[in-house]
Design a protein around this motif. Structure first.
Motif, PDB file in Angstrom:
ATOM      1  N   LYS A  29      30.169  66.266  43.268  1.00 10.87           N
ATOM      2  CA  LYS A  29      29.738  65.338  44.026  1.00 10.87           C
ATOM      3  C   LYS A  29      30.406  64.324  43.619  1.00 10.87           C
ATOM      4  O   LYS A  29      30.394  62.685  44.435  1.00 10.87           O
ATOM      5  N   VAL A  30      31.170  64.012  42.314  1.00 13.30           N
ATOM      6  CA  VAL A  30      31.927  62.548  41.885  1.00 13.30           C
ATOM      7  C   VAL A  30      32.947  62.893  42.205  1.00 13.30           C
ATOM      8  O   VAL A  30      33.485  61.677  43.198  1.00 13.30           O
ATOM      9  N   GLU A  31      33.756  63.834  42.142  1.00 11.86           N
ATOM     10  CA  GLU A  31      35.256  63.871  42.913  1.00 11.86           C
ATOM     11  C   GLU A  31      34.903  63.239  44.460  1.00 11.86           C
ATOM     12  O   GLU A  31      35.094  62.980  45.900  1.00 11.86           O
ATOM     13  N   THR A  32      33.884  63.694  44.954  1.00 11.34           N
ATOM     14  CA  THR A  32      32.949  63.885  46.395  1.00 11.34           C
ATOM     15  C   THR A  32      32.757  62.219  46.570  1.00 11.34           C
ATOM     16  O   THR A  32      33.414  61.271  47.378  1.00 11.34           O
ATOM     17  N   LEU A  33      32.301  61.697  45.830  1.00  4.09           N
ATOM     18  CA  LEU A  33      32.177  60.555  45.942  1.00  4.09           C
ATOM     19  C   LEU A  33      33.940  59.479  45.668  1.00  4.09           C
ATOM     20  O   LEU A  33      34.061  58.073  46.371  1.00  4.09           O
ATOM     21  N   LYS A  34      33.800  59.354  44.894  1.00  2.41           N
ATOM     22  CA  LYS A  34      35.073  59.324  44.920  1.00  2.41           C
ATOM     23  C   LYS A  34      36.205  58.681  45.612  1.00  2.41           C
ATOM     24  O   LYS A  34      37.122  57.657  46.114  1.00  2.41           O
ATOM     25  N   ARG A  35      36.788  59.920  46.417  1.00  3.86           N
ATOM     26  CA  ARG A  35      37.282  60.295  47.889  1.00  3.86           C
ATOM     27  C   ARG A  35      37.048  59.352  48.763  1.00  3.86           C
ATOM     28  O   ARG A  35      37.082  58.900  49.278  1.00  3.86           O
ATOM     29  N   GLU A  36      35.713  59.556  48.851  1.00  2.22           N
ATOM     30  CA  GLU A  36      34.969  58.669  50.506  1.00  2.22           C
ATOM     31  C   GLU A  36      35.716  57.031  49.425  1.00  2.22           C
ATOM     32  O   GLU A  36      35.192  56.841  50.942  1.00  2.22           O
ATOM     33  N   LEU A  37      35.150  56.671  48.981  1.00  2.00           N
ATOM     34  CA  LEU A  37      34.826  55.715  48.444  1.00  2.00           C
ATOM     35  C   LEU A  37      36.903  54.791  48.735  1.00  2.00           C
ATOM     36  O   LEU A  37      36.626  53.623  49.397  1.00  2.00           O
ATOM     37  N   ILE A  38      37.331  55.947  48.943  1.00  2.00           N
ATOM     38  CA  ILE A  38      38.774  55.779  48.582  1.00  2.00           C
ATOM     39  C   ILE A  38      39.578  55.331  50.042  1.00  2.00           C
ATOM     40  O   ILE A  38      39.631  54.238  50.663  1.00  2.00           O
TER      41      ILE A  38
ATOM     42  N   GLU B  80      37.351  55.302  53.017  1.00  2.43           N
ATOM     43  CA  GLU B  80      36.678  53.959  53.876  1.00  2.43           C
ATOM     44  C   GLU B  80      36.966  53.012  52.988  1.00  2.43           C
ATOM     45  O   GLU B  80      36.844  51.751  54.205  1.00  2.43           O
ATOM     46  N   VAL B  81      36.507  52.185  51.885  1.00  2.00           N
ATOM     47  CA  VAL B  81      36.518  51.011  51.520  1.00  2.00           C
ATOM     48  C   VAL B  81      37.301  50.568  50.481  1.00  2.00           C
ATOM     49  O   VAL B  81      37.894  49.390  49.744  1.00  2.00           O
ATOM     50  N   ASN B  82      38.536  52.102  50.763  1.00  2.00           N
ATOM     51  CA  ASN B  82      39.968  51.989  49.418  1.00  2.00           C
ATOM     52  C   ASN B  82      38.939  50.682  47.685  1.00  2.00           C
ATOM     53  O   ASN B  82      39.812  49.661  47.071  1.00  2.00           O
ATOM     54  N   THR B  83      38.173  51.996  47.661  1.00  2.00           N
ATOM     55  CA  THR B  83      37.640  51.629  45.999  1.00  2.00           C
ATOM     56  C   THR B  83      37.465  51.966  45.689  1.00  2.00           C
ATOM     57  O   THR B  83      37.310  53.258  45.617  1.00  2.00           O
TER      58      THR B  83
ATOM     59  N   PRO C 293      43.097  51.372  57.532  1.00  2.00           N
ATOM     60  CA  PRO C 293      41.922  53.072  58.216  1.00  2.00           C
ATOM     61  C   PRO C 293      41.656  53.580  57.565  1.00  2.00           C
ATOM     62  O   PRO C 293      42.630  54.308  56.626  1.00  2.00           O
ATOM     63  N   ASP C 294      40.827  54.491  57.261  1.00  2.00           N
ATOM     64  CA  ASP C 294      40.002  55.265  56.920  1.00  2.00           C
ATOM     65  C   ASP C 294      41.049  56.253  57.378  1.00  2.00           C
ATOM     66  O   ASP C 294      41.499  56.887  58.515  1.00  2.00           O
ATOM     67  N   PRO C 295      41.551  57.081  56.588  1.00  2.00           N
ATOM     68  CA  PRO C 295      43.054  58.714  57.152  1.00  2.00           C
ATOM     69  C   PRO C 295      41.747  59.729  57.637  1.00  2.00           C
ATOM     70  O   PRO C 295      42.314  60.191  58.440  1.00  2.00           O
ATOM     71  N   ASP C 296      40.172  59.773  57.338  1.00  2.00           N
ATOM     72  CA  ASP C 296      39.983  60.975  58.276  1.00  2.00           C
ATOM     73  C   ASP C 296      39.484  60.996  59.811  1.00  2.00           C
ATOM     74  O   ASP C 296      39.849  61.491  60.128  1.00  2.00           O
ATOM     75  N   ASN C 297      39.154  59.155  60.088  1.00  2.00           N
ATOM     76  CA  ASN C 297      39.181  59.427  61.449  1.00  2.00           C
ATOM     77  C   ASN C 297      39.622  57.513  62.114  1.00  2.00           C
ATOM     78  O   ASN C 297      39.904  57.410  63.184  1.00  2.00           O
ATOM     79  N   GLY C 298      40.492  57.583  61.025  1.00  2.00           N
ATOM     80  CA  GLY C 298      41.109  55.961  61.986  1.00  2.00           C
ATOM     81  C   GLY C 298      40.382  54.674  61.364  1.00  2.00           C
ATOM     82  O   GLY C 298      41.107  54.092  62.332  1.00  2.00           O
ATOM     83  N   LYS C 299      39.531  54.999  61.676  1.00  2.00           N
ATOM     84  CA  LYS C 299      38.643  53.461  61.576  1.00  2.00           C
ATOM     85  C   LYS C 299      39.019  52.982  60.041  1.00  2.00           C
ATOM     86  O   LYS C 299      38.863  53.183  59.077  1.00  2.00           O
ATOM     87  N   THR C 300      38.783  51.440  60.404  1.00  2.00           N
ATOM     88  CA  THR C 300      38.946  50.519  59.959  1.00  2.00           C
ATOM     89  C   THR C 300      37.440  49.979  59.052  1.00  2.00           C
ATOM     90  O   THR C 300      36.962  48.956  60.684  1.00  2.00           O
TER      91      THR C 300
END
Length: 127
Positions: free
Chosen positions: A54-63, A65-68, A107-114
């Motif tokens: 779950k740590v890896e999931t959160l880190k990946r998703e933050l990068i 979705e919000v490049n953080t 943009p989120d590489p998963d869906n292209g949304k910014t």
């Protein structure tokens, strides 16, 4: 009708984790919110088969979705969701962390949304 119940601590091994979201803060105490179509939410998302935990999931998703990037997150707890449709209940995990870096909006590489981002105080988040 779906039911939701909050639990502190770790998710039991027999419960599937379907979401991991972060309450992430700057060192001066502001909280990062993701904005999509005018709606504010926590950044995070669905574990992928290649995420080791779950740590890896959160880190990946933050990068994505919000490049953080964040320092090591800490488990807050989870919400057990029972959709009462015959599918076993699942967990929606919440973790907290301190922000390391916030990059350019992209943009989120998963869906292209910014997604827009907002840094605000926790009391404003509640509002």
């Amino acid at each position: 009708m779906a039911t939701f119940k909050w639990f502190d601590g770790e998710v039991p091994a027999n419960i599937r984790i379907r979401q991991v979201y972060g309450l992430v803060f700057t060192k001066d105490g502001r909280m990062l919110m993701r904005i999509e179509d005018g709606r504010h939410s926590l950044a995070g998302g669905t574990p992928e088969s290649y995420d080791k935990d779950k740590v890896e999931t959160l880190k990946r998703e933050l990068i994505e979705e919000v490049n953080t990037t964040i320092y090591e997150p800490v488990m807050v707890g989870y919400q057990l969701v029972d959709e009462e449709n015959g599918i076993p209940p699942y967990a929606q995990v919440r973790m907290t962390a301190i922000i390391d870096t916030i990059g350019e909006v992209k943009p989120d590489p998963d869906n292209g949304k910014t997604y827009e981002r907002l840094l605000t105080t926790p009391s404003r988040v509640i509002e």
